[in-house]
Write a protein that holds these residues in place. Structure first.
Motif, PDB file in Angstrom:
ATOM      1  N   THR A  28     -15.552  10.106  10.833  1.00  0.00           N
ATOM      2  CA  THR A  28     -16.426   9.213  10.094  1.00  0.00           C
ATOM      3  C   THR A  28     -16.895   8.109  11.034  1.00  0.00           C
ATOM      4  O   THR A  28     -16.088   7.537  11.767  1.00  0.00           O
ATOM      5  CB  THR A  28     -15.705   8.600   8.889  1.00  0.00           C
ATOM      6  N   SER A  30     -18.420   5.194  10.237  1.00  0.00           N
ATOM      7  CA  SER A  30     -18.514   3.852   9.683  1.00  0.00           C
ATOM      8  C   SER A  30     -18.002   2.836  10.691  1.00  0.00           C
ATOM      9  O   SER A  30     -16.928   3.006  11.277  1.00  0.00           O
ATOM     10  CB  SER A  30     -17.701   3.744   8.390  1.00  0.00           C
ATOM     11  N   GLY A  31     -18.776   1.775  10.906  1.00  0.00           N
ATOM     12  CA  GLY A  31     -18.405   0.755  11.867  1.00  0.00           C
ATOM     13  C   GLY A  31     -18.836   1.046  13.293  1.00  0.00           C
ATOM     14  O   GLY A  31     -18.680   0.185  14.164  1.00  0.00           O
ATOM     15  N   TRP A  53     -24.322   2.485  12.371  1.00  0.00           N
ATOM     16  CA  TRP A  53     -24.241   3.640  11.486  1.00  0.00           C
ATOM     17  C   TRP A  53     -24.352   3.253  10.022  1.00  0.00           C
ATOM     18  O   TRP A  53     -25.030   3.928   9.246  1.00  0.00           O
ATOM     19  CB  TRP A  53     -22.930   4.393  11.729  1.00  0.00           C
ATOM     20  N   SER A  54     -23.677   2.183   9.630  1.00  0.00           N
ATOM     21  CA  SER A  54     -23.602   1.836   8.218  1.00  0.00           C
ATOM     22  C   SER A  54     -24.824   1.075   7.722  1.00  0.00           C
ATOM     23  O   SER A  54     -25.368   1.397   6.660  1.00  0.00           O
ATOM     24  CB  SER A  54     -22.344   1.013   7.945  1.00  0.00           C
ATOM     25  N   ASN A  74     -27.673   9.591   7.912  1.00  0.00           N
ATOM     26  CA  ASN A  74     -26.222   9.625   7.745  1.00  0.00           C
ATOM     27  C   ASN A  74     -25.750  10.902   7.053  1.00  0.00           C
ATOM     28  O   ASN A  74     -24.690  11.437   7.398  1.00  0.00           O
ATOM     29  CB  ASN A  74     -25.752   8.410   6.944  1.00  0.00           C
TER      30      ASN A  74
END
Length: 126
Positions: A28, A30-31, A53-54, A74
């Protein structure tokens, strides 16, 4: 392990366009900050563009601002680099990069940080 696979490079005349793609997998993101770098023979690897990314916040190097646009999807784990008005000095191997840090210029200044793809060759003829 993070895996990044670039595609879309090729030979194009000055003034033309190319769209590079980076398929990301392995975790993943995220961040993460996702980015594009490039490297020509005899030169250090150079930062081109980044996107978080987020949130999708973007930054483009002055040398490509107004010509290149980074984007992402995403749901497909894809990062793109749309390159317009290409110049011979854009000729390089382009690499996709993933770093588990928020975007800052300092964080992206390290030409070896994070995970890297194999690269895709972009050649712009004059």
């Amino acid at each position: 392990q993070v895996q990044l696979v670039e595609s879309g490079g090729g030979l194009v005349q000055a003034g033309g366009s190319l769209r590079l793609s980076c398929a990301a997998s392995g975790r993943t993101f995220s961040g993460y900050t996702m980015g594009w770098f490039r490297q020509s023979p005899g030169k250090e690897r150079e930062f081109v563009a980044a996107i978080t990314w987020s949130a999708g916040r973007t930054y483009h190097a002055d040398s490509v601002k107004g010509r290149f646009t980074i984007s992402k999807d995403n749901a497909k784990n894809m990062v793109y680099l749309q390159m317009n008005s290409l110049k011979p000095e854009d000729t390089a191997v382009y690499y996709c990069n993933a770093r588990a840090v928020p975007f800052t210029l300092a964080a992206m200044a390290n030409p070896l940080g994070g995970s890297w793809g194999q690269g895709t060759q972009v050649t712009v003829s004059s």
